[in-house]
Design an enzyme around this catalytic site. Structure first.
Site, PDB file in Angstrom:
ATOM      1  N   PRO A   2     -19.143  59.270  -6.584  1.00  0.00           N
ATOM      2  CA  PRO A   2     -19.963  58.068  -6.693  1.00  0.00           C
ATOM      3  C   PRO A   2     -19.129  56.801  -6.840  1.00  0.00           C
ATOM      4  CG  PRO A   2     -20.664  59.766  -8.239  1.00  0.00           C
ATOM      5  CD  PRO A   2     -19.350  60.173  -7.704  1.00  0.00           C
ATOM      6  N   GLU A   3     -19.300  55.892  -5.903  1.00  0.00           N
ATOM      7  CA  GLU A   3     -18.710  54.553  -5.983  1.00  0.00           C
ATOM      8  C   GLU A   3     -19.881  53.578  -6.118  1.00  0.00           C
ATOM      9  OE1 GLU A   3     -15.829  53.878  -2.826  1.00  0.00           O
ATOM     10  OE2 GLU A   3     -15.423  56.013  -2.685  1.00  0.00           O
TER      11      GLU A   3
END
Length: 300
Positions: A2-3
């Site tokens: 997750p960014e």
DNA sequence: ACGCGTGCCTGTTGGC
DNA sequence: TGCCAACAGGCACGCG
């Protein structure tokens, strides 16, 4: 992994499940994931969740604690962390955990409004165990080094704002990944934005012109915005709070495409370790300035 | 002070 | 088919 776009999607999908609800229990489940600089997770019991926001890659829950003070519950998903909402009665634990998995590390039981009866649960699961939770006060949060040293939100930067942030001898790739410089960028969006801007990841950040920086910022914002619209990228682990995958992985130009053809020029994409991370780029569309070019400038 | 390399952690993958 | 090293990567930490 997750960014920014994935965390933004988690926050958006989490909101209808948590905002306005009250935490009736909060517990760590398998192994510790709660940062010691904050309060024990159980102290979140009795708090109402007023709002959920994002800062960089952090999920931020704004709490109205039982004693009337403000609280903050932060979650960093790191690599494989997931926040999954389960709208189910807590009496049926099997059904509850169905939305999560065997890697559950924390759970928040929620009640409607200010009620006492748990009617839904948020599970935090994380196979790789890198993810972290921090329960603290707004005041203590401002003292937390990771928080106070976070760089600006890339979607809020304008015009030439990237230029002063690139005055460094490190590679542009290292600069993009440094959370002190810009918040929320990871390996996927660093590589994708550098490709779109036509900039080699190994290029010394300080060598970028104002025009290069403006183009890179535009590329970065475009790629982040497009990904948010597609609910993020699901390589393997990433899911939103409802367990759904994103679709932006179908739009990758370079990430995970080493050995395949460049979408722009058709040449073979190259993989190289840069700033300690696997980097994929097109050696034709993203050229390093040649040494002879430097010489030309120097002798002019 | 800054840039870089390493360790953390576990499921998956690829080579022999 | 089975084993095991390499890999994935965000961040803390230590080094020069």
């Amino acid at each position: 992994m997750p960014e920014l776009p994935e965390v933004e999607t988690v926050v958006r999908t989490l909101r209808p499940h948590v905002e306005g609800r009250t935490i009736v229990f909060a517990e760590e489940i398998r192994r510790p994931c709660v940062l010691k600089d904050g309060l024990p997770l159980a102290k979140a019991a009795g708090a109402r969740i007023d709002e959920v926001t994002r800062r960089g890659k952090l999920v931020v829950m704004h709490l109205h604690m039982a004693d009337g003070t403000s609280g903050r519950l932060l979650v960093h998903l790191r690599m494989t962390g997931r926040l999954t909402a389960a709208e189910a009665c807590p009496a049926d634990r099997t059904a509850l955990r169905k939305g999560a998995d065997k890697y559950v590390r924390a759970g928040l039981g929620l009640a409607e409004g200010s009620g006492q009866t748990c009617s839904s649960v948020i599970w935090f699961s994380d196979p790789r165990t890198f993810g972290r939770i921090l329960l603290t006060t707004p005041e203590r949060l401002e003292q937390w080094s990771f928080w106070k040293e976070l760089g600006p939100e890339p979607l809020l930067l304008e015009g030439e704002a990237l230029y002063p942030l690139m005055r460094s001898r490190a590679s542009v790739k290292a600069r993009l990944l440094d959370q002190h410089v810009i918040a929320g960028i990871g390996n996927i969006y660093a590589d994708e934005s550098l490709f779109r801007a036509g900039i080699h990841p190994k290029r010394e950040a300080v060598s970028l012109s104002r025009e290069d920086c403006a183009r890179l910022l535009k590329a970065l914002q475009d790629v982040l915005t497009l990904s948010i619209e597609q609910c993020g990228s699901s390589i393997k682990d990433y899911r939103d709070a409802d367990g759904n995958v994103g679709a932006f992985q179908n739009s990758f130009a370079v990430y995970s495409r080493a050995g395949e053809r460049c979408v722009r020029c058709g040449r073979i994409l190259r993989k190289e370790k840069i700033a300690g991370r696997t980097s994929v780029f097109c050696p034709h569309c993203q050229k390093l300035p040649s040494s002879s070019h430097h010489k030309d400038i120097a002798t002019k």
